[in-house]
Design a protein around this motif. Structure first.
Motif, mmCIF file in Angstrom:
data_model
loop_
_atom_site.group_PDB
_atom_site.id
_atom_site.type_symbol
_atom_site.label_atom_id
_atom_site.label_comp_id
_atom_site.label_asym_id
_atom_site.label_seq_id
_atom_site.Cartn_x
_atom_site.Cartn_y
_atom_site.Cartn_z
ATOM 1 N N GLU A 1 0.836 -1.205 0.000
ATOM 2 C CA GLU A 1 0.000 0.000 0.000
ATOM 3 C C GLU A 1 0.868 1.251 0.000
ATOM 4 O OE1 GLU A 1 -3.632 2.090 2.545
ATOM 5 O OE2 GLU A 1 -2.951 0.055 3.065
ATOM 6 N N GLY A 2 1.978 1.204 0.730
ATOM 7 C CA GLY A 2 2.882 2.353 0.751
ATOM 8 C C GLY A 2 3.491 2.621 -0.613
ATOM 9 N N LEU A 3 3.870 1.556 -1.321
ATOM 10 C CA LEU A 3 4.431 1.722 -2.663
ATOM 11 C C LEU A 3 3.388 2.323 -3.611
ATOM 12 C CD1 LEU A 3 6.506 -1.573 -3.123
ATOM 13 C CD2 LEU A 3 7.383 0.748 -2.785
ATOM 14 N N ALA A 4 2.135 1.897 -3.477
ATOM 15 C CA ALA A 4 1.073 2.453 -4.324
ATOM 16 C C ALA A 4 0.920 3.949 -4.084
ATOM 17 C CB ALA A 4 -0.245 1.730 -4.045
ATOM 18 N N ARG A 5 0.988 4.365 -2.840
ATOM 19 C CA ARG A 5 0.882 5.792 -2.522
ATOM 20 C C ARG A 5 2.090 6.567 -3.055
ATOM 21 N NH1 ARG A 5 -2.392 7.594 1.919
ATOM 22 N NH2 ARG A 5 -3.914 6.021 2.545
ATOM 23 N N GLU A 6 3.270 5.966 -2.972
ATOM 24 C CA GLU A 6 4.464 6.609 -3.518
ATOM 25 C C GLU A 6 4.326 6.797 -5.033
ATOM 26 O OE1 GLU A 6 6.909 7.950 -2.041
ATOM 27 O OE2 GLU A 6 6.850 7.159 0.005
ATOM 28 N N LEU A 7 3.772 5.780 -5.693
ATOM 29 C CA LEU A 7 3.603 5.861 -7.145
ATOM 30 C C LEU A 7 2.611 6.965 -7.512
ATOM 31 C CD1 LEU A 7 4.342 4.722 -9.887
ATOM 32 C CD2 LEU A 7 2.503 3.025 -9.617
ATOM 33 N N VAL A 8 1.542 7.104 -6.741
ATOM 34 C CA VAL A 8 0.582 8.194 -6.972
ATOM 35 C C VAL A 8 1.293 9.542 -6.898
ATOM 36 C CG1 VAL A 8 -1.393 9.414 -5.970
ATOM 37 C CG2 VAL A 8 -1.466 6.931 -6.215
ATOM 38 N N ASN A 9 2.146 9.699 -5.912
ATOM 39 C CA ASN A 9 2.890 10.952 -5.749
ATOM 40 C C ASN A 9 3.769 11.239 -6.962
ATOM 41 O OD1 ASN A 9 5.883 11.933 -4.631
ATOM 42 N ND2 ASN A 9 4.190 13.186 -3.888
ATOM 43 N N ARG A 10 4.483 10.225 -7.458
ATOM 44 C CA ARG A 10 5.378 10.448 -8.601
ATOM 45 C C ARG A 10 4.582 10.793 -9.865
ATOM 46 N NH1 ARG A 10 7.382 9.319 -4.325
ATOM 47 N NH2 ARG A 10 9.502 8.477 -4.012
ATOM 48 N N ILE A 11 3.460 10.115 -10.078
ATOM 49 C CA ILE A 11 2.640 10.398 -11.266
ATOM 50 C C ILE A 11 2.051 11.804 -11.189
ATOM 51 C CG2 ILE A 11 0.586 9.703 -12.570
ATOM 52 C CD1 ILE A 11 1.121 6.816 -11.647
ATOM 53 N N GLN A 12 1.586 12.198 -10.015
ATOM 54 C CA GLN A 12 1.013 13.537 -9.850
ATOM 55 C C GLN A 12 2.063 14.609 -10.107
ATOM 56 O OE1 GLN A 12 -2.004 13.480 -10.013
ATOM 57 N NE2 GLN A 12 -3.140 13.125 -8.119
ATOM 58 N N ASN A 13 3.268 14.377 -9.617
ATOM 59 C CA ASN A 13 4.352 15.349 -9.867
ATOM 60 C C ASN A 13 4.655 15.461 -11.365
ATOM 61 O OD1 ASN A 13 4.619 15.843 -7.145
ATOM 62 N ND2 ASN A 13 6.347 14.447 -6.855
ATOM 63 N N LEU A 14 4.631 14.318 -12.064
ATOM 64 C CA LEU A 14 4.897 14.336 -13.498
ATOM 65 C C LEU A 14 3.764 15.025 -14.258
ATOM 66 C CD1 LEU A 14 6.800 13.555 -15.746
ATOM 67 C CD2 LEU A 14 5.730 11.287 -15.826
ATOM 68 N N ARG A 15 2.528 14.818 -13.823
ATOM 69 C CA ARG A 15 1.384 15.525 -14.424
ATOM 70 C C ARG A 15 1.595 17.035 -14.334
ATOM 71 N NH1 ARG A 15 -4.119 13.315 -14.764
ATOM 72 N NH2 ARG A 15 -4.661 15.506 -14.492
ATOM 73 N N LYS A 16 1.975 17.483 -13.153
ATOM 74 C CA LYS A 16 2.165 18.920 -12.938
ATOM 75 C C LYS A 16 3.313 19.452 -13.796
ATOM 76 C CE LYS A 16 2.831 22.306 -9.233
ATOM 77 N NZ LYS A 16 3.006 22.493 -7.758
ATOM 78 N N ALA A 17 4.430 18.703 -13.812
ATOM 79 C CA ALA A 17 5.592 19.138 -14.594
ATOM 80 C C ALA A 17 5.287 19.161 -16.092
ATOM 81 C CB ALA A 17 6.780 18.223 -14.308
ATOM 82 N N SER A 18 4.342 18.320 -16.529
ATOM 83 C CA SER A 18 3.985 18.251 -17.945
ATOM 84 C C SER A 18 2.970 19.316 -18.336
ATOM 85 C CB SER A 18 3.436 16.855 -18.274
ATOM 86 O OG SER A 18 4.380 15.845 -17.977
ATOM 87 N N GLY A 19 2.507 20.076 -17.363
ATOM 88 C CA GLY A 19 1.563 21.148 -17.657
ATOM 89 C C GLY A 19 0.136 20.693 -17.850
#
Length: 590
Positions: A504-522
């Motif tokens: 479950e912790g890894l899933a939450r970490e992955l959500v964080n990385r994807i959200q950061n990439l969404r933001k960086a991609s505009g």
């Protein structure tokens, strides 16, 4: 005067630069060669007879009105309040009273704050010779007027000397003004996306949005409204008492701890919800009212920043400085509710500190936290905010225990400074006794402290009455658990990470990385995406198998695939992972 001496030296009245003013000298004797011309063309010369310049300052109550104000109430009126440096006691303060007494027979002012001096950060007097002087214009240009004002007005009482530290001004700009800006930006971003309109005002469609029904308010809404009105009451009282430092600190704590770090953070999902439900409308209206009232309350200390904030929040308004201070609505102040939420904030802070101590990130779920409760009132208060605490600390269970024997070890130390005033020569006996107290006795003392009661300790030399504050009680860690205490509250955290919790912790970490990439991609917050994960971490496959739907829902991913790291395309983004790195590729779906 054959010619204009200022013009002869190349002086330009429109140029305010130091270089321009260095061209002339208006002191005697040079000023005596300058003559002015009256409106009717007559020659005007400098008055040769001078009086002490402090007389000019002391005549201020009359001079500010001018002779045109003669025989009016404002001419020589007694001031409610004045402020000036402590070094002016024999200057301005004295001449004000002397002139006012001679002319009007009344005091010049009712209240006075005698400001201390501004020293360098080490407490030394500022001096160009020592190289420790701070150029005020440089500070204004670097940090802005409001950050400088806020730092100087809230860092020390005005009558105390201020140790000026540039780092402190930077902290104020980042912590208070930065937090307030981010809170407003969060509100404005989602309000604009949703087309939210201010209740009582017509939107673009001409429809007037009514105020939300109080029944739509959540527990957090009612709490922040209660806190807001408590803050209004306390800040107004501080202003009325000329206590600017307390007013600013109350507002700073409210904005940073209560509004940003608690209310907004716990309510983000409500603002992200799709439809404009009554619940979402209540969240917008609550945060809007908080921001408006903060702008008004803080305007005396930060006039420029709060002016812009208020005008952004209230379209068509003239100025925040034309608005009366808000009145506290005592009917919505719930002291017990505020105490419950303060307990939740305290418990959350303790658990998060324990996580940090052993480097377990908040995104990693843990199984259980135990809290010893020594009164039913504390148990009931914690039970009421249990869900909020568990959500913030990312722990599955909370258990209340009344008997800590065999679970944690309590320690007690005497407060020598306080107890010594009462028991003096007996302190050696008392200190020795504290070192031999058994766990049930320390627990009983802690229970008395929680209830605000005294505890009588029977010693050979006579009874010792212990008041809360006469001692400090702490807890020791037990195997498999971490323990922390603050005041009367103690928490024990189970820090074992099982394989299920790890997934479950890894899933939450992955959500964080994807959200950061969404933001960086505009990407917009509403954009749907397809996600590809390229990793060599075998545990990630188990995490996606168990929590793939959760990851997709949190990141608005229509699909998510896991592939070997070596198959990552050249445009895949490499992101830091718990061990090593992984690569991600996100594609916006039109």
């Amino acid at each position: 005067m054959p010619s204009n001496p200022l013009k002869d030296k190349g002086f330009n009245p429109a140029d305010m630069s130091l270089e321009n003013y260095n061209k002339i000298d208006l002191h005697r004797p040079y000023v005596d060669s300058i003559y002015l011309v009256s409106s009717d063309g007559r020659k005007m010369v400098r008055e040769a007879d001078l009086i002490d310049v402090w007389f000019d300052s002391g005549a201020m109550p009359y001079a500010q009105e001018g002779l045109r104000g003669l025989n009016t109430p404002g001419f020589g009126a007694t001031a409610d309040f004045i402020a000036e440096g402590v070094d002016q006691t024999r200057g301005w303060f004295y001449t004000l009273h002397a002139i006012h007494t001679m002319v009007s027979g009344t005091p010049a002012f009712k209240r006075v704050i005698s400001n201390g001096l501004v020293l360098d950060k080490n407490g030394n007097k500022m001096s160009k010779r020592l190289g420790n002087a701070v150029d005020p214009f440089w500070a204004l240009d670097t940090y802005g007027a409001d950050a400088l004002r806020w730092y100087m007005l809230t860092n020390a009482d005005p009558w105390d000397n201020l140790k000026f530290d540039e780092g402190g001004v930077a902290d104020v700009r980042r912590k208070f003004f930065g937090t307030l800006y981010n809170t407003y930006a969060f509100f404005a971003r989602y309000a604009n996306i949703d087309g939210w309109q201010i209740p009582g005002q017509a939107g673009n469609d001409g429809v007037v949005m009514p105020d939300p029904d109080r029944a739509s308010l959540t527990e957090l809404d009612r709490w922040i409204i209660s806190r807001l009105n408590t803050v209004i009451r306390d800040v107004r009282a501080a202003y009325e008492d000329y206590d600017i430092k307390s007013a600013g600190r109350i507002l700073e704590t409210f904005v940073c701890d209560d509004v940003s770090n608690w209310y907004v953070r716990l309510n983000r999902a409500r603002f992200w919800a799709g439809e404009m439900t009554p619940d979402k409308q209540a969240a917008y209206q609550t945060l809007y009212q908080v921001l408006v009232d903060v702008a008004i309350l803080a305007a005396p200390i930060a006039p420029f920043y709060m002016e812009q904030l208020y005008l952004d929040l209230v379209p068509g308004a003239d100025s925040v400085h034309y608005v009366a201070m808000p009145q506290a609505d005592v009917s919505v102040i719930d002291a017990e509710q505020e105490e419950r939420m303060a307990l939740a904030q305290q418990a959350t802070s303790l658990v998060l500190a324990l996580r940090k101590k052993v480097n377990i990130p908040v995104r990693q779920p843990l199984q259980k936290v135990m809290i010893p409760v020594i009164s039913e009132k504390v148990r009931a208060a914690l039970e009421a905010v249990k869900g909020i605490i568990l959500g913030e600390i990312n722990v599955k269970e909370m258990e209340f225990i009344s008997d800590t024997s065999g679970f944690m070890t309590l320690k007690i130390k005497p407060n020598f400074k306080v107890l010594g005033k009462t028991y003096g020569a007996r302190m050696k006996e008392i200190a020795a006794a504290f070192g031999t107290l058994e766990q049930p006795v320390i627990a009983a003392i802690q229970k008395a402290e929680s209830a605000g009661e005294t505890y009588t300790l029977s010693l050979p030399g006579g009874d010792v009455v212990l008041n809360p504050g006469d001692y400090a009680i702490s807890s020791e860690d037990v195997p498999g658990w971490l323990v922390a205490s603050e005041g009367t509250l103690t928490v024990a955290l189970d820090v074992e990470v099982t394989p299920e919790l790890r997934c479950e912790g890894l899933a939450r970490e992955l959500v964080n990385r994807i959200q950061n990439l969404r933001k960086a991609s505009g990407f917009e917050v509403t954009d749907r995406i397809e996600t590809a994960v390229y990793a060599a971490d075998p545990a990630l496959a188990d995490a996606l198998a168990a929590f793939g739907d959760y990851v997709k829902a949190q990141t608005l991913s229509l699909s998510i695939g896991l592939y070997p790291l070596e198959q990552a395309p050249a445009n895949a983004a490499e992101v830091e992972w718990t061990e090593g790195s992984i690569k991600l590729n996100v594609k916006r779906i039109s």
